[in-house]
Motif scaffolding. Structure first.
Motif, PDB file in Angstrom:
ATOM      1  N   LEU A  41      45.027  53.078  40.835  1.00  0.00           N
ATOM      2  CA  LEU A  41      46.314  52.271  40.904  1.00  0.00           C
ATOM      3  C   LEU A  41      47.183  52.945  40.080  1.00  0.00           C
ATOM      4  CD1 LEU A  41      44.598  48.724  40.013  1.00  0.00           C
ATOM      5  CD2 LEU A  41      44.572  50.218  42.407  1.00  0.00           C
ATOM      6  N   SER A  42      47.170  54.182  39.698  1.00  0.00           N
ATOM      7  CA  SER A  42      48.302  54.966  39.038  1.00  0.00           C
ATOM      8  C   SER A  42      49.174  55.781  39.986  1.00  0.00           C
ATOM      9  CB  SER A  42      47.851  55.537  37.906  1.00  0.00           C
ATOM     10  OG  SER A  42      47.095  54.504  36.838  1.00  0.00           O
ATOM     11  N   ASP A  43      48.995  55.783  41.384  1.00  0.00           N
ATOM     12  CA  ASP A  43      49.857  56.706  42.041  1.00  0.00           C
ATOM     13  C   ASP A  43      51.156  56.466  42.283  1.00  0.00           C
ATOM     14  OD1 ASP A  43      49.154  54.693  43.719  1.00  0.00           O
ATOM     15  OD2 ASP A  43      48.239  55.863  45.444  1.00  0.00           O
ATOM     16  N   GLY A  44      51.821  55.341  41.681  1.00  0.00           N
ATOM     17  CA  GLY A  44      53.063  54.804  42.169  1.00  0.00           C
ATOM     18  C   GLY A  44      53.154  53.859  42.990  1.00  0.00           C
ATOM     19  N   SER A  45      52.264  53.549  43.784  1.00  0.00           N
ATOM     20  CA  SER A  45      52.366  52.401  44.867  1.00  0.00           C
ATOM     21  C   SER A  45      52.359  51.023  44.311  1.00  0.00           C
ATOM     22  CB  SER A  45      51.246  52.758  45.855  1.00  0.00           C
ATOM     23  OG  SER A  45      50.029  52.571  45.171  1.00  0.00           O
ATOM     24  N   THR A  86      53.646  48.194  42.220  1.00  0.00           N
ATOM     25  CA  THR A  86      55.133  47.676  41.409  1.00  0.00           C
ATOM     26  C   THR A  86      55.118  46.333  40.779  1.00  0.00           C
ATOM     27  OG1 THR A  86      55.674  46.442  43.654  1.00  0.00           O
ATOM     28  CG2 THR A  86      56.454  48.645  43.374  1.00  0.00           C
ATOM     29  N   SER A  87      53.807  45.683  41.043  1.00  0.00           N
ATOM     30  CA  SER A  87      53.630  44.198  40.081  1.00  0.00           C
ATOM     31  C   SER A  87      52.159  44.204  39.808  1.00  0.00           C
ATOM     32  CB  SER A  87      54.181  43.246  40.716  1.00  0.00           C
ATOM     33  OG  SER A  87      55.774  43.218  40.777  1.00  0.00           O
ATOM     34  N   VAL A  88      51.809  43.453  38.940  1.00  0.00           N
ATOM     35  CA  VAL A  88      50.323  43.035  38.736  1.00  0.00           C
ATOM     36  C   VAL A  88      50.307  41.648  38.554  1.00  0.00           C
ATOM     37  CG1 VAL A  88      48.229  43.139  37.145  1.00  0.00           C
ATOM     38  CG2 VAL A  88      49.831  45.198  37.287  1.00  0.00           C
ATOM     39  N   ARG A  89      49.487  40.894  39.356  1.00  0.00           N
ATOM     40  CA  ARG A  89      49.510  39.391  39.363  1.00  0.00           C
ATOM     41  C   ARG A  89      48.356  39.179  38.424  1.00  0.00           C
ATOM     42  NH1 ARG A  89      49.886  37.530  44.982  1.00  0.00           N
ATOM     43  NH2 ARG A  89      51.967  37.868  44.240  1.00  0.00           N
ATOM     44  N   VAL A  90      48.439  38.469  37.337  1.00  0.00           N
ATOM     45  CA  VAL A  90      47.427  37.941  36.440  1.00  0.00           C
ATOM     46  C   VAL A  90      47.189  36.521  36.649  1.00  0.00           C
ATOM     47  CG1 VAL A  90      47.187  37.854  34.009  1.00  0.00           C
ATOM     48  CG2 VAL A  90      48.649  39.792  34.612  1.00  0.00           C
ATOM     49  N   VAL A 149      51.056  45.202  45.240  1.00  0.00           N
ATOM     50  CA  VAL A 149      50.592  44.152  44.313  1.00  0.00           C
ATOM     51  C   VAL A 149      49.154  44.684  44.049  1.00  0.00           C
ATOM     52  CG1 VAL A 149      50.264  41.823  43.509  1.00  0.00           C
ATOM     53  CG2 VAL A 149      52.363  42.499  45.286  1.00  0.00           C
ATOM     54  N   ALA A 150      48.886  44.494  42.473  1.00  0.00           N
ATOM     55  CA  ALA A 150      47.573  44.626  41.987  1.00  0.00           C
ATOM     56  C   ALA A 150      47.451  43.274  41.368  1.00  0.00           C
ATOM     57  CB  ALA A 150      47.499  45.862  40.934  1.00  0.00           C
ATOM     58  N   CYS A 151      46.338  42.968  40.998  1.00  0.00           N
ATOM     59  CA  CYS A 151      45.824  41.739  40.505  1.00  0.00           C
ATOM     60  C   CYS A 151      44.538  41.746  39.367  1.00  0.00           C
ATOM     61  CB  CYS A 151      45.532  40.734  41.621  1.00  0.00           C
ATOM     62  SG  CYS A 151      45.078  39.070  41.200  1.00  0.00           S
ATOM     63  N   CYS A 152      44.657  40.920  38.429  1.00  0.00           N
ATOM     64  CA  CYS A 152      43.535  41.136  37.737  1.00  0.00           C
ATOM     65  C   CYS A 152      43.463  39.564  37.047  1.00  0.00           C
ATOM     66  CB  CYS A 152      43.648  42.145  36.450  1.00  0.00           C
ATOM     67  SG  CYS A 152      45.085  41.648  35.271  1.00  0.00           S
ATOM     68  N   LEU A 153      42.172  39.287  36.481  1.00  0.00           N
ATOM     69  CA  LEU A 153      41.972  37.983  35.846  1.00  0.00           C
ATOM     70  C   LEU A 153      42.422  38.118  34.411  1.00  0.00           C
ATOM     71  CD1 LEU A 153      38.805  36.978  37.700  1.00  0.00           C
ATOM     72  CD2 LEU A 153      41.221  36.397  38.483  1.00  0.00           C
ATOM     73  N   ALA A 154      42.350  36.806  33.781  1.00  0.00           N
ATOM     74  CA  ALA A 154      42.756  36.821  32.514  1.00  0.00           C
ATOM     75  C   ALA A 154      41.905  36.126  31.723  1.00  0.00           C
ATOM     76  CB  ALA A 154      44.188  36.172  32.236  1.00  0.00           C
ATOM     77  N   ASP A 155      41.752  36.420  30.506  1.00  0.00           N
ATOM     78  CA  ASP A 155      40.962  35.685  29.219  1.00  0.00           C
ATOM     79  C   ASP A 155      42.076  34.884  28.389  1.00  0.00           C
ATOM     80  OD1 ASP A 155      38.281  36.787  29.927  1.00  0.00           O
ATOM     81  OD2 ASP A 155      39.121  38.475  28.834  1.00  0.00           O
ATOM     82  N   ASP A 214      53.330  37.131  37.928  1.00  0.00           N
ATOM     83  CA  ASP A 214      53.673  38.315  38.482  1.00  0.00           C
ATOM     84  C   ASP A 214      54.354  39.166  37.469  1.00  0.00           C
ATOM     85  OD1 ASP A 214      52.206  37.837  40.777  1.00  0.00           O
ATOM     86  OD2 ASP A 214      54.096  37.443  41.934  1.00  0.00           O
ATOM     87  N   VAL A 215      53.850  40.181  37.149  1.00  0.00           N
ATOM     88  CA  VAL A 215      54.162  41.271  35.769  1.00  0.00           C
ATOM     89  C   VAL A 215      54.856  42.662  36.460  1.00  0.00           C
ATOM     90  CG1 VAL A 215      53.871  42.261  33.760  1.00  0.00           C
ATOM     91  CG2 VAL A 215      52.700  40.082  34.180  1.00  0.00           C
ATOM     92  N   PRO A 216      56.054  42.723  36.546  1.00  0.00           N
ATOM     93  CA  PRO A 216      56.573  44.345  37.161  1.00  0.00           C
ATOM     94  C   PRO A 216      55.615  45.128  36.446  1.00  0.00           C
ATOM     95  CG  PRO A 216      58.408  42.763  36.425  1.00  0.00           C
ATOM     96  CD  PRO A 216      57.348  41.964  35.969  1.00  0.00           C
ATOM     97  N   ILE A 217      55.613  46.341  37.013  1.00  0.00           N
ATOM     98  CA  ILE A 217      54.575  47.325  36.369  1.00  0.00           C
ATOM     99  C   ILE A 217      55.147  47.983  35.216  1.00  0.00           C
ATOM    100  CG2 ILE A 217      55.749  49.198  37.885  1.00  0.00           C
ATOM    101  CD1 ILE A 217      51.822  48.592  37.145  1.00  0.00           C
ATOM    102  N   GLY A 218      56.312  48.066  34.990  1.00  0.00           N
ATOM    103  CA  GLY A 218      56.821  48.695  33.631  1.00  0.00           C
ATOM    104  C   GLY A 218      56.752  47.668  32.482  1.00  0.00           C
TER     105      GLY A 218
END
Length: 444
Positions: free
Chosen positions: A14-18, A20-24, A95-101, A37-41
């Motif tokens: 997921l680190s090739d630059g494509s 732009t946001s991660v949905r938590v 958009v990438a997505c992950c779950l949260a604790d 939604d968290v901007p990748i930076g």
């Protein structure tokens, strides 16, 4: 375009630059997805410090009323991304997505954390050298908005069960979702039209309990998101139509010991005493479990005779009219299926509560009574087993009285859940329905 810093915490794929946001995301007590939604930076900061939310979200009803939380002054909870759950979102490029604790802030009580309840149930079994394996089965309806603001069914032809292709799914939406979920590594392996008009099911592979609950939660998110993007409405509501049956959430359970199925073996029925104790625990706590497995007013409209949904706490060999079915497969596929769950159930709460009930049976070596044979709906008295709660209010009372489930699930979850759902039930009690207007207004 401003070049954004790529956080080191992203996995290489997921680190090739494509991205732009991660949905938590995390599930509230209803099972609804909440998050940011968290901007990748900014994502590396989110991983380190977490994301703050008002913890009252866990005590807010579906009409946007914060039922629980004000007495504490509406403190925060913090959601920490679980990087092991990171995946791309195929229907939203970039958009990438992950779950949260979820964790508390400062000295505040731990938040009502459904995913955390599954973790605790798994840990309790691991103390006994056992690992729970879970297979979720979820049904849902696809609808489209009509000009009057209501909904009509996406496909409205009888006898479409197990039909696939354009007749059953004219726009290929269900197939598309299944392909996306499979590509995300979430275990989707088949999809089909189910028994009711415009009802569908996407099958998920079994997995360890937390991964299975995560998959079920993410399936529900994906189905609703993709449907919305295609101009449709997806619902896991148990019984949305009076002329159709309902959508269930069947959950398969087994236990492993040393990588082997601990339910497999034994002379009677080819199953072990461990399976029998587990089922006995589930049936012992059936009434209290109903609150988590059927958590809405509507859910109890589905639980009627001849519906393939149980009405009594019983079990049977490959019997789909029973509360617990023992499927015919043996060896590594030996398992139990809890058939009462409603499509609206929170996958985490349903999984955790059922595991804790089974755990009680295993720890106490509870004996299992005789199975029901044939049509369980036609049985009466003791042969049918204890009747299940017929309303949400009855199920909430049973949960409140069940000291084992309350202690296992934790007061933060159970107390908040009871307050939330009793508020919902009272709102329903005082609401004038369309049925009442149609039935009474003209004549009385």
């Amino acid at each position: 375009m401003i070049e954004q810093r790529r956080p080191a915490v992203l996995p290489p794929e997921l680190s090739d630059g494509s991205v732009t946001s991660v949905r938590v995301l995390y599930a509230d007590l209803h099972g609804v997805a909440r998050g940011k939604d968290v901007p990748i930076g900014e994502f590396e900061r989110a991983v380190e410090h977490g994301l703050a939310f008002c913890s009252a979200i866990m005590g807010t009803d579906l009409r946007h009323t914060p039922v629980v939380g004000g007495e504490e002054g509406y403190p925060d909870l913090v959601a920490y991304p679980d990087l092991s759950t990171m995946t791309l979102v195929p229907w939203e490029p970039g958009v990438a997505c992950c779950l949260a604790d979820l964790r508390p802030v400062g000295d505040h009580a731990p938040p009502a954390d459904p995913r955390g309840a599954v973790r605790r149930a798994v840990a309790a079994f691991e103390e006994l050298g056992l690992s729970p394996v879970v297979g979720p089965e979820l049904e849902f309806f696809l609808c489209e908005r009509d000009p009057a603001g209501g909904v009509r069914r996406y496909v409205d032809n009888l006898s479409m069960v197990y039909t696939v292709g354009p007749q059953a799914d004219p726009r290929g939406i269900v197939r598309e979702i299944a392909e996306m979920l499979s590509g995300m590594g979430l275990g989707a392996f088949a999809a089909n039209h189910e028994f009711m008009n415009s009802q569908y099911e996407i099958n998920l592979h079994h997995a360890d309990a937390l991964a299975a609950a995560d998959r079920a939660f993410r399936l529900k998110c994906a189905v609703k998101d993709v449907a919305a993007m295609r101009g449709l409405v997806a619902t896991f509501m148990g019984k949305p139509f009076n002329d159709q049956g309902g959508s269930g959430f069947h959950i398969h359970f087994s236990l492993e010991r040393g990588g082997e199925n601990a339910f497999a073996g034994g002379e009677e029925g080819g199953v072990t005493g461990l399976l029998r104790h587990f089922v006995a625990g589930v049936l012992e706590h059936a009434s209290g479990l109903m609150a988590f497995l059927n958590p809405t007013i509507n859910a109890y409209r589905r639980l009627v005779p001849d519906s393939l949904a149980p009405t009594h706490a019983n079990w049977g060999w490959d019997n789909r009219t029973a509360f617990v079915r023992i499927p015919p497969e043996r060896g590594g596929a030996t398992r139990v299926e809890v058939r009462v769950g409603d499509g609206s159930a929170n996958p985490y709460l349903a999984t955790a509560a059922t595991l804790f009930a089974g755990l009680h049976g295993v720890r106490e070596r509870l004996p299992l009574g005789p199975p029901v044979g044939g049509d369980a709906y036609a049985l009466a008295g003791e042969k049918a087993g204890p009747p299940l709660p017929a309303t949400l209010e009855e199920a909430l009372d049973a949960l409140e009285a069940d000291e084992v489930l309350r202690g296992a699930m934790g007061e933060q979850i159970v107390g908040t859940f009871l307050a939330l759902k009793r508020y919902e039930a009272e709102r329903h009690r005082t609401w004038v329905s369309d049925w009442e207007i149609s039935e009474y207004l003209h004549h009385l």
